[in-house]
Write a protein that holds these residues in place. Structure first.
Motif, PDB file in Angstrom:
ATOM      1  N   THR A   8       0.858  -1.172   0.000  1.00  0.00           N
ATOM      2  CA  THR A   8       0.000   0.000   0.000  1.00  0.00           C
ATOM      3  C   THR A   8       0.897   1.226   0.000  1.00  0.00           C
ATOM      4  OG1 THR A   8      -1.702  -1.173   1.222  1.00  0.00           O
ATOM      5  CG2 THR A   8      -1.817   1.226   1.248  1.00  0.00           C
ATOM      6  N   THR A   9       0.583   2.191  -0.851  1.00  0.00           N
ATOM      7  CA  THR A   9       1.425   3.377  -1.000  1.00  0.00           C
ATOM      8  C   THR A   9       0.706   4.628  -0.511  1.00  0.00           C
ATOM      9  OG1 THR A   9       2.593   2.418  -2.877  1.00  0.00           O
ATOM     10  CG2 THR A   9       2.675   4.803  -2.673  1.00  0.00           C
ATOM     11  N   ARG A  10       1.476   5.500   0.115  1.00  0.00           N
ATOM     12  CA  ARG A  10       0.991   6.813   0.547  1.00  0.00           C
ATOM     13  C   ARG A  10       1.970   7.852   0.021  1.00  0.00           C
ATOM     14  NH1 ARG A  10       1.536  10.660   4.774  1.00  0.00           N
ATOM     15  NH2 ARG A  10      -0.479  11.444   5.494  1.00  0.00           N
ATOM     16  N   ALA A  27      -1.298  11.761  10.625  1.00  0.00           N
ATOM     17  CA  ALA A  27      -1.920  11.037   9.507  1.00  0.00           C
ATOM     18  C   ALA A  27      -1.098   9.807   9.136  1.00  0.00           C
ATOM     19  CB  ALA A  27      -2.079  11.962   8.305  1.00  0.00           C
ATOM     20  N   GLY A  28       0.213   9.944   9.121  1.00  0.00           N
ATOM     21  CA  GLY A  28       1.076   8.813   8.796  1.00  0.00           C
ATOM     22  C   GLY A  28       1.023   7.724   9.853  1.00  0.00           C
ATOM     23  N   GLU A  29       0.986   8.121  11.110  1.00  0.00           N
ATOM     24  CA  GLU A  29       0.916   7.134  12.182  1.00  0.00           C
ATOM     25  C   GLU A  29      -0.433   6.413  12.174  1.00  0.00           C
ATOM     26  OE1 GLU A  29       2.165   9.020  15.816  1.00  0.00           O
ATOM     27  OE2 GLU A  29       4.261   9.034  15.171  1.00  0.00           O
ATOM     28  N   ALA A  30      -1.501   7.139  11.844  1.00  0.00           N
ATOM     29  CA  ALA A  30      -2.822   6.502  11.722  1.00  0.00           C
ATOM     30  C   ALA A  30      -2.823   5.509  10.560  1.00  0.00           C
ATOM     31  CB  ALA A  30      -3.900   7.561  11.524  1.00  0.00           C
ATOM     32  N   TRP A  31      -2.192   5.886   9.446  1.00  0.00           N
ATOM     33  CA  TRP A  31      -2.081   5.005   8.282  1.00  0.00           C
ATOM     34  C   TRP A  31      -1.338   3.728   8.653  1.00  0.00           C
ATOM     35  CZ3 TRP A  31       2.626   4.709   5.016  1.00  0.00           C
ATOM     36  CH2 TRP A  31       2.440   3.956   3.859  1.00  0.00           C
ATOM     37  N   ALA A  33      -0.971   2.415  11.702  1.00  0.00           N
ATOM     38  CA  ALA A  33      -1.763   1.640  12.657  1.00  0.00           C
ATOM     39  C   ALA A  33      -2.917   0.915  11.967  1.00  0.00           C
ATOM     40  CB  ALA A  33      -2.300   2.557  13.755  1.00  0.00           C
ATOM     41  N   GLU A  34      -3.601   1.594  11.050  1.00  0.00           N
ATOM     42  CA  GLU A  34      -4.705   0.962  10.314  1.00  0.00           C
ATOM     43  C   GLU A  34      -4.202  -0.207   9.475  1.00  0.00           C
ATOM     44  OE1 GLU A  34      -6.761   3.947   8.034  1.00  0.00           O
ATOM     45  OE2 GLU A  34      -7.104   5.171   9.820  1.00  0.00           O
ATOM     46  N   ALA A  35      -3.059  -0.001   8.830  1.00  0.00           N
ATOM     47  CA  ALA A  35      -2.491  -1.064   7.998  1.00  0.00           C
ATOM     48  C   ALA A  35      -2.119  -2.272   8.856  1.00  0.00           C
ATOM     49  CB  ALA A  35      -1.271  -0.545   7.245  1.00  0.00           C
ATOM     50  N   ALA A  36      -1.480  -2.010   9.985  1.00  0.00           N
ATOM     51  CA  ALA A  36      -1.075  -3.110  10.872  1.00  0.00           C
ATOM     52  C   ALA A  36      -2.298  -3.846  11.401  1.00  0.00           C
ATOM     53  CB  ALA A  36      -0.231  -2.574  12.015  1.00  0.00           C
ATOM     54  N   ALA A  37      -3.333  -3.108  11.794  1.00  0.00           N
ATOM     55  CA  ALA A  37      -4.551  -3.729  12.316  1.00  0.00           C
ATOM     56  C   ALA A  37      -5.245  -4.578  11.263  1.00  0.00           C
ATOM     57  CB  ALA A  37      -5.505  -2.659  12.842  1.00  0.00           C
ATOM     58  N   GLY A  38      -5.101  -4.174  10.001  1.00  0.00           N
ATOM     59  CA  GLY A  38      -5.718  -4.912   8.905  1.00  0.00           C
ATOM     60  C   GLY A  38      -4.841  -6.013   8.341  1.00  0.00           C
ATOM     61  N   GLY A  39      -3.691  -6.249   8.958  1.00  0.00           N
ATOM     62  CA  GLY A  39      -2.807  -7.316   8.499  1.00  0.00           C
ATOM     63  C   GLY A  39      -1.888  -6.922   7.360  1.00  0.00           C
ATOM     64  N   ARG A  67       7.767   3.939  14.353  1.00  0.00           N
ATOM     65  CA  ARG A  67       6.397   3.487  14.604  1.00  0.00           C
ATOM     66  C   ARG A  67       6.110   2.206  13.822  1.00  0.00           C
ATOM     67  NH1 ARG A  67       2.876   2.475  18.045  1.00  0.00           N
ATOM     68  NH2 ARG A  67       0.744   2.753  17.393  1.00  0.00           N
ATOM     69  N   ALA A  68       6.550   2.154  12.580  1.00  0.00           N
ATOM     70  CA  ALA A  68       6.342   0.966  11.754  1.00  0.00           C
ATOM     71  C   ALA A  68       7.027  -0.246  12.386  1.00  0.00           C
ATOM     72  CB  ALA A  68       6.866   1.204  10.341  1.00  0.00           C
ATOM     73  N   GLN A  69       8.255  -0.069  12.851  1.00  0.00           N
ATOM     74  CA  GLN A  69       8.968  -1.170  13.501  1.00  0.00           C
ATOM     75  C   GLN A  69       8.214  -1.657  14.729  1.00  0.00           C
ATOM     76  OE1 GLN A  69      12.833   0.590  14.088  1.00  0.00           O
ATOM     77  NE2 GLN A  69      13.643  -0.265  12.192  1.00  0.00           N
ATOM     78  N   ALA A  70       7.698  -0.734  15.516  1.00  0.00           N
ATOM     79  CA  ALA A  70       6.959  -1.100  16.718  1.00  0.00           C
ATOM     80  C   ALA A  70       5.688  -1.880  16.383  1.00  0.00           C
ATOM     81  CB  ALA A  70       6.602   0.152  17.521  1.00  0.00           C
ATOM     82  N   LEU A  71       5.116  -1.607  15.210  1.00  0.00           N
ATOM     83  CA  LEU A  71       3.888  -2.273  14.781  1.00  0.00           C
ATOM     84  C   LEU A  71       4.150  -3.547  13.981  1.00  0.00           C
ATOM     85  CD1 LEU A  71       1.877   0.894  13.680  1.00  0.00           C
ATOM     86  CD2 LEU A  71       1.388  -0.567  15.660  1.00  0.00           C
ATOM     87  N   GLY A  72       5.418  -3.815  13.678  1.00  0.00           N
ATOM     88  CA  GLY A  72       5.750  -4.988  12.880  1.00  0.00           C
ATOM     89  C   GLY A  72       5.480  -4.807  11.400  1.00  0.00           C
ATOM     90  N   VAL A  73       5.539  -3.554  10.942  1.00  0.00           N
ATOM     91  CA  VAL A  73       5.258  -3.217   9.545  1.00  0.00           C
ATOM     92  C   VAL A  73       6.566  -2.866   8.841  1.00  0.00           C
ATOM     93  CG1 VAL A  73       4.121  -1.504   8.055  1.00  0.00           C
ATOM     94  CG2 VAL A  73       2.939  -2.378  10.075  1.00  0.00           C
TER      95      VAL A  73
END
Length: 111
Positions: A8-10, A27-31, A33-39, A67-73
């Motif tokens: 997914t690109t932003r 906005a980036g952190e929400a993006w 988090a949403e991506a991580a929550a959605g797998g 933030r991405a590292q913390a979320l596993g993204v």
């Protein structure tokens, strides 16, 4: 079977400065988090529209990477302007965008 993960690109705005830094970060952190929550574990930030490279932009990229590292993204970067790479190298963060070679900017040439 070896499948590539979907990406997914932003896109980033042309300029990140004091007026929009907080909103862009949120906005980036929400993006993320949403991506991580959605797998979604592989994301791309497109810097093609960036016209002004600043240390605030680099700070934003670092914050999102953490933030991405913390979320596993996995967060990747594309179309990174050479000026952004220059700031990153000068700051001693050379490994930050290791997967994205600098995009060479065209310069006006006299005939």
């Amino acid at each position: 079977m070896n499948r590539e993960l979907p990406v997914t690109t932003r896109a980033l705005p042309a300029r990140v400065d004091l007026r929009n830094f907080a909103a862009e970060r949120a906005a980036g952190e929400a993006w993320l988090a949403e991506a991580a929550a959605g797998g979604q574990i592989r994301l791309n930030l497109d810097l093609a529209s960036v016209t002004a490279a600043t240390s605030l932009l680099v700070a934003l990229l670092v914050a999102w990477l953490r933030r991405a590292q913390a979320l596993g993204v996995t967060l990747e970067f594309s179309a990174v302007p050479a000026t952004v790479h220059a700031i990153i190298e000068f700051s001693g963060l050379d490994g930050l965008l290791s997967s994205a070679p600098p995009q060479h900017e065209q310069q006006d040439q006299e005939p």
